[in-house]
Design a protein around this motif. Structure first.
Motif, PDB file in Angstrom:
ATOM      1  N   CYS A 140       4.114 -25.966 -23.076  1.00 19.72           N
ATOM      2  CA  CYS A 140       3.614 -24.590 -22.907  1.00 19.72           C
ATOM      3  C   CYS A 140       4.557 -23.554 -23.520  1.00 19.72           C
ATOM      4  O   CYS A 140       4.197 -22.383 -23.632  1.00 19.72           O
ATOM      5  CB  CYS A 140       3.455 -24.298 -21.413  1.00 19.72           C
ATOM      6  SG  CYS A 140       5.016 -24.461 -20.501  1.00 19.72           S
ATOM      7  N   VAL A 141       5.765 -23.966 -23.884  1.00 19.26           N
ATOM      8  CA  VAL A 141       6.762 -22.998 -24.382  1.00 19.26           C
ATOM      9  C   VAL A 141       6.532 -22.754 -25.873  1.00 19.26           C
ATOM     10  O   VAL A 141       6.441 -23.702 -26.656  1.00 19.26           O
ATOM     11  CB  VAL A 141       8.198 -23.522 -24.126  1.00 19.26           C
ATOM     12  CG1 VAL A 141       9.240 -22.583 -24.713  1.00 19.26           C
ATOM     13  CG2 VAL A 141       8.429 -23.721 -22.630  1.00 19.26           C
ATOM     14  N   VAL A 142       6.409 -21.486 -26.251  1.00 21.32           N
ATOM     15  CA  VAL A 142       6.171 -21.139 -27.658  1.00 21.32           C
ATOM     16  C   VAL A 142       7.328 -20.272 -28.138  1.00 21.32           C
ATOM     17  O   VAL A 142       7.603 -19.212 -27.577  1.00 21.32           O
ATOM     18  CB  VAL A 142       4.835 -20.372 -27.813  1.00 21.32           C
ATOM     19  CG1 VAL A 142       4.623 -19.956 -29.279  1.00 21.32           C
ATOM     20  CG2 VAL A 142       3.676 -21.220 -27.322  1.00 21.32           C
ATOM     21  N   GLU A 143       8.003 -20.742 -29.155  1.00 22.01           N
ATOM     22  CA  GLU A 143       9.165 -20.042 -29.711  1.00 22.01           C
ATOM     23  C   GLU A 143      10.147 -19.598 -28.628  1.00 22.01           C
ATOM     24  O   GLU A 143      10.574 -18.448 -28.563  1.00 22.01           O
ATOM     25  CB  GLU A 143       8.720 -18.847 -30.565  1.00 22.01           C
ATOM     26  CG  GLU A 143       8.077 -19.333 -31.853  1.00 22.01           C
ATOM     27  CD  GLU A 143       7.498 -18.218 -32.705  1.00 22.01           C
ATOM     28  OE1 GLU A 143       7.715 -17.043 -32.376  1.00 22.01           O
ATOM     29  OE2 GLU A 143       6.820 -18.564 -33.679  1.00 22.01           O
ATOM     30  N   HIS A 144      10.443 -20.545 -27.754  1.00 19.16           N
ATOM     31  CA  HIS A 144      11.423 -20.331 -26.684  1.00 19.16           C
ATOM     32  C   HIS A 144      11.024 -19.256 -25.694  1.00 19.16           C
ATOM     33  O   HIS A 144      11.888 -18.652 -25.050  1.00 19.16           O
ATOM     34  CB  HIS A 144      12.822 -20.088 -27.253  1.00 19.16           C
ATOM     35  CG  HIS A 144      13.397 -21.318 -27.881  1.00 19.16           C
ATOM     36  ND1 HIS A 144      13.749 -22.416 -27.142  1.00 19.16           N
ATOM     37  CD2 HIS A 144      13.608 -21.652 -29.176  1.00 19.16           C
ATOM     38  CE1 HIS A 144      14.178 -23.366 -27.956  1.00 19.16           C
ATOM     39  NE2 HIS A 144      14.094 -22.939 -29.193  1.00 19.16           N
ATOM     40  N   ARG A 145       9.708 -19.014 -25.569  1.00 18.06           N
ATOM     41  CA  ARG A 145       9.223 -18.102 -24.524  1.00 18.06           C
ATOM     42  C   ARG A 145       8.164 -18.824 -23.703  1.00 18.06           C
ATOM     43  O   ARG A 145       7.372 -19.615 -24.233  1.00 18.06           O
ATOM     44  CB  ARG A 145       8.593 -16.831 -25.116  1.00 18.06           C
ATOM     45  CG  ARG A 145       9.496 -16.007 -25.991  1.00 18.06           C
ATOM     46  CD  ARG A 145      10.655 -15.343 -25.244  1.00 18.06           C
ATOM     47  NE  ARG A 145      11.800 -15.263 -26.155  1.00 18.06           N
ATOM     48  CZ  ARG A 145      13.014 -14.828 -25.841  1.00 18.06           C
ATOM     49  NH1 ARG A 145      13.285 -14.441 -24.608  1.00 18.06           N
ATOM     50  NH2 ARG A 145      13.974 -14.793 -26.725  1.00 18.06           N
ATOM     51  N   ALA A 146       8.134 -18.513 -22.400  1.00 23.55           N
ATOM     52  CA  ALA A 146       7.126 -19.103 -21.523  1.00 23.55           C
ATOM     53  C   ALA A 146       5.777 -18.434 -21.779  1.00 23.55           C
ATOM     54  O   ALA A 146       5.719 -17.265 -22.185  1.00 23.55           O
ATOM     55  CB  ALA A 146       7.542 -18.902 -20.074  1.00 23.55           C
ATOM     56  N   THR A 147       4.706 -19.188 -21.536  1.00 21.37           N
ATOM     57  CA  THR A 147       3.348 -18.648 -21.659  1.00 21.37           C
ATOM     58  C   THR A 147       2.604 -18.918 -20.346  1.00 21.37           C
ATOM     59  O   THR A 147       3.121 -19.613 -19.461  1.00 21.37           O
ATOM     60  CB  THR A 147       2.583 -19.354 -22.798  1.00 21.37           C
ATOM     61  OG1 THR A 147       2.456 -20.742 -22.434  1.00 21.37           O
ATOM     62  CG2 THR A 147       3.303 -19.220 -24.136  1.00 21.37           C
ATOM     63  N   GLU A 148       1.384 -18.396 -20.254  1.00 25.65           N
ATOM     64  CA  GLU A 148       0.528 -18.603 -19.072  1.00 25.65           C
ATOM     65  C   GLU A 148       0.444 -20.089 -18.694  1.00 25.65           C
ATOM     66  O   GLU A 148       0.394 -20.439 -17.525  1.00 25.65           O
ATOM     67  CB  GLU A 148      -0.892 -18.095 -19.352  1.00 25.65           C
ATOM     68  CG  GLU A 148      -1.054 -16.590 -19.242  1.00 25.65           C
ATOM     69  CD  GLU A 148      -0.956 -16.089 -17.810  1.00 25.65           C
ATOM     70  OE1 GLU A 148      -1.358 -16.809 -16.882  1.00 25.65           O
ATOM     71  OE2 GLU A 148      -0.445 -14.963 -17.626  1.00 25.65           O
ATOM     72  N   ALA A 149       0.428 -20.932 -19.711  1.00 24.20           N
ATOM     73  CA  ALA A 149       0.266 -22.371 -19.466  1.00 24.20           C
ATOM     74  C   ALA A 149       1.481 -22.979 -18.757  1.00 24.20           C
ATOM     75  O   ALA A 149       1.440 -24.123 -18.316  1.00 24.20           O
ATOM     76  CB  ALA A 149       0.004 -23.090 -20.787  1.00 24.20           C
ATOM     77  N   CYS A 150       2.550 -22.200 -18.636  1.00 24.05           N
ATOM     78  CA  CYS A 150       3.764 -22.729 -17.975  1.00 24.05           C
ATOM     79  C   CYS A 150       3.735 -22.531 -16.456  1.00 24.05           C
ATOM     80  O   CYS A 150       4.650 -22.983 -15.760  1.00 24.05           O
ATOM     81  CB  CYS A 150       5.007 -22.037 -18.525  1.00 24.05           C
ATOM     82  SG  CYS A 150       5.324 -22.309 -20.274  1.00 24.05           S
ATOM     83  N   ARG A 151       2.692 -21.884 -15.952  1.00 22.77           N
ATOM     84  CA  ARG A 151       2.663 -21.648 -14.497  1.00 22.77           C
ATOM     85  C   ARG A 151       2.660 -22.970 -13.729  1.00 22.77           C
ATOM     86  O   ARG A 151       1.882 -23.871 -14.036  1.00 22.77           O
ATOM     87  CB  ARG A 151       1.405 -20.863 -14.118  1.00 22.77           C
ATOM     88  CG  ARG A 151       1.412 -19.442 -14.613  1.00 22.77           C
ATOM     89  CD  ARG A 151       0.262 -18.654 -14.008  1.00 22.77           C
ATOM     90  NE  ARG A 151       0.290 -17.292 -14.505  1.00 22.77           N
ATOM     91  CZ  ARG A 151       1.151 -16.355 -14.082  1.00 22.77           C
ATOM     92  NH1 ARG A 151       2.014 -16.644 -13.126  1.00 22.77           N
ATOM     93  NH2 ARG A 151       1.130 -15.147 -14.596  1.00 22.77           N
ATOM     94  N   GLY A 152       3.505 -23.031 -12.731  1.00 15.93           N
ATOM     95  CA  GLY A 152       3.488 -24.176 -11.817  1.00 15.93           C
ATOM     96  C   GLY A 152       4.013 -25.488 -12.379  1.00 15.93           C
ATOM     97  O   GLY A 152       3.966 -26.508 -11.688  1.00 15.93           O
ATOM     98  N   ILE A 153       4.576 -25.481 -13.584  1.00 14.15           N
ATOM     99  CA  ILE A 153       4.990 -26.772 -14.178  1.00 14.15           C
ATOM    100  C   ILE A 153       6.120 -27.443 -13.401  1.00 14.15           C
ATOM    101  O   ILE A 153       6.333 -28.632 -13.511  1.00 14.15           O
ATOM    102  CB  ILE A 153       5.394 -26.647 -15.679  1.00 14.15           C
ATOM    103  CG1 ILE A 153       6.524 -25.619 -15.857  1.00 14.15           C
ATOM    104  CG2 ILE A 153       4.190 -26.315 -16.554  1.00 14.15           C
ATOM    105  CD1 ILE A 153       7.124 -25.599 -17.268  1.00 14.15           C
ATOM    106  N   ASN A 154       6.845 -26.666 -12.601  1.00 17.47           N
ATOM    107  CA  ASN A 154       8.001 -27.217 -11.855  1.00 17.47           C
ATOM    108  C   ASN A 154       7.733 -27.251 -10.343  1.00 17.47           C
ATOM    109  O   ASN A 154       8.637 -27.428  -9.540  1.00 17.47           O
ATOM    110  CB  ASN A 154       9.226 -26.352 -12.188  1.00 17.47           C
ATOM    111  CG  ASN A 154      10.540 -26.854 -11.622  1.00 17.47           C
ATOM    112  OD1 ASN A 154      11.409 -26.074 -11.257  1.00 17.47           O
ATOM    113  ND2 ASN A 154      10.710 -28.149 -11.549  1.00 17.47           N
ATOM    114  N   ALA A 155       6.438 -27.126  -9.967  1.00 15.44           N
ATOM    115  CA  ALA A 155       6.101 -26.994  -8.536  1.00 15.44           C
ATOM    116  C   ALA A 155       6.521 -28.220  -7.719  1.00 15.44           C
ATOM    117  O   ALA A 155       6.826 -28.089  -6.528  1.00 15.44           O
ATOM    118  CB  ALA A 155       4.610 -26.729  -8.375  1.00 15.44           C
TER     119      ALA A 155
END
Ligand code: GCU
Length: 399
Positions: A140-155
């Protein structure tokens, strides 16, 4: 393997004399140890900035279907909107009387990663990428920035519902807001930009020191928040963030309880055993973590004139818990356990219960005195079993 019997004794003062009583510990020896580690390892941290400023930027009293109040608070380290800042994400349980005890801990992959709640602000700070991270999917990370798709990935590592149901608030912040964990950044981001003169010293505060310092700044905010009991805040961290949590708990007595989860080398493990990650690896693979002074101990792990049980002694007599995992070889679980046994005598010297065992417990048997310890099956990770032990220990010691 070194024996704990030949470990340096934290109760011997720089003068060579034994500490006589608790008063002398607090007045003399504790300060000596704090100064030693500030100089040789974690670096000198600055004072609380005089212009530190907090702003509640978002709040929902009925978050998570009414279960909790969510608050998001920006901590402006130099008081300006343009300066370095960290975002605190707080969830406070609604069904219990306030103020509540809290667990404060930094996270690895952004506040938005700890839970899928769509209202968590997505971090703007730098984000690591890579396809083979064993804990989170960073596609989900694009050019070293988080995006909406990164929500909850570490839950999976943050069982928020359990923490809230047990009556604790959870407060977290993202490591990269504070100080970069990317050695290539060379202290050019975050709080380090505010203290250039500290960076040119041999006792510079590195990234672990900066993370610990920021935990204290989070505590500064917590003291102003009516919903949290500031006398019942546990500081928690896993791995490199566990190294930071341990130093935060050692250097700031406002933390009522300290949880070092798999913090390993430069955290709870004893270097003196010479097992697992060593000082050379810490100083060369992660040259930004500790002060320049720490480099002089490379290849001297087994000869150190101090060791990590001294850092834990700074926490005494406050409750301290060390968690290990049997396959977390780099962290040397036996070395994490050996430091627990070694620091017991400082707790007892100060007149409190220490650690009520001498031998390593079997897997999944948590031992809890004023010091707690468990070792579980599996590898380097944070799971529900770990959290359940930490919450039980907090119930025992903070309630
Ligand atoms: C590496 C590092 C450890 C650290 C760990 C982590 O394995 O060598 O010291 O604890 O990363 O933070 O996950």
């Amino acid at each position: 393997m070194a024996q704990t019997s030949v470990l340096p004794n934290p109760l011997i003062m720089n003068s060579g004399k034994l500490v006589k009583n608790a008063k002398q510990w607090y007045k003399v020896r504790r300060n000596e140890i704090f100064e030693l580690f500030s100089r040789e390892m974690y670096g000198q941290a600055p004072e609380r900035p005089s212009n530190l400023r907090f702003e509640v930027v978002e709040e929902d009293k009925k978050a998570l279907n009414g279960k909790a109040t969510r608050r998001q608070v920006v901590v402006y380290f130099d008081g300006t909107n343009a300066g370095p800042q960290m975002e605190l994400l707080m969830y406070i349980p609604n069904q219990v009387g306030k103020p509540v005890p809290a667990i404060l801990g930094l996270n690895f992959w952004g506040n938005h990663a700890i839970h899928p709640d769509p209202y968590i602000r997505i971090t703007k700070s730098w984000m690591e990428s890579g396809r083979n991270n064993p804990y989170v999917n960073l596609n989900c990370v694009v050019e070293h920035r988080a995006t909406e798709a990164c929500r909850g990935i570490n839950a999976a590592q943050w069982p928020l519902d359990t923490i809230l149901a047990r009556g604790y608030a959870l407060i977290t912040a993202y490591r990269e807001d504070i100080a970069s964990d990317n050695p290539k950044q060379g202290f050019s981001t975050g709080v380090h930009t505010l203290y250039p003169s500290l960076q040119s010293r041999d006792d510079n505060f590195g990234t672990i020191g900066a993370w610990a310092w920021a935990l204290s700044r989070a505590m500064d905010y917590i003291e102003t928040d009516q919903a949290i009991n500031p006398k019942k805040v546990a500081v928690f961290g896993w791995s490199r963030l566990g190294k930071a949590a341990l130093w935060a708990g050692a250097s700031d007595a406002r933390f009522a309880l300290v949880i070092s989860h798999e913090s390993g080398a430069g955290g709870a493990k004893l270097f003196r055993r010479g097992v697992g990650e060593n000082i050379r690896r810490l100083c060369t693979v992660f040259p930004h973590w500790y002060a320049h002074n720490f480099n002089k101990y490379m290849d001297k792990d087994t000869l150190l004139p101090f060791d990590q049980h001294y850092v834990m002694a700074l926490v005494a007599p406050r409750p301290l818990y060390v968690g290990s995992a049997v396959d977390d070889k780099g962290a040397d679980p036996a070395g994490e356990f050996a430091s627990v046994v070694a620091v017991d005598k400082v707790y007892r010297f100060l007149g409190t219960e220490g650690f009520p065992a001498q031998t390593m417990p079997p897997l999944h048997q948590s031992i809890q005195g004023k010091i707690g310890y468990h070792i579980r099956a599996g590898g380097h990770d944070v799971n529900l079993y770990d959290w359940q032990q930490y919450l039980n220990f907090a119930d025992k010691n903070l309630r």
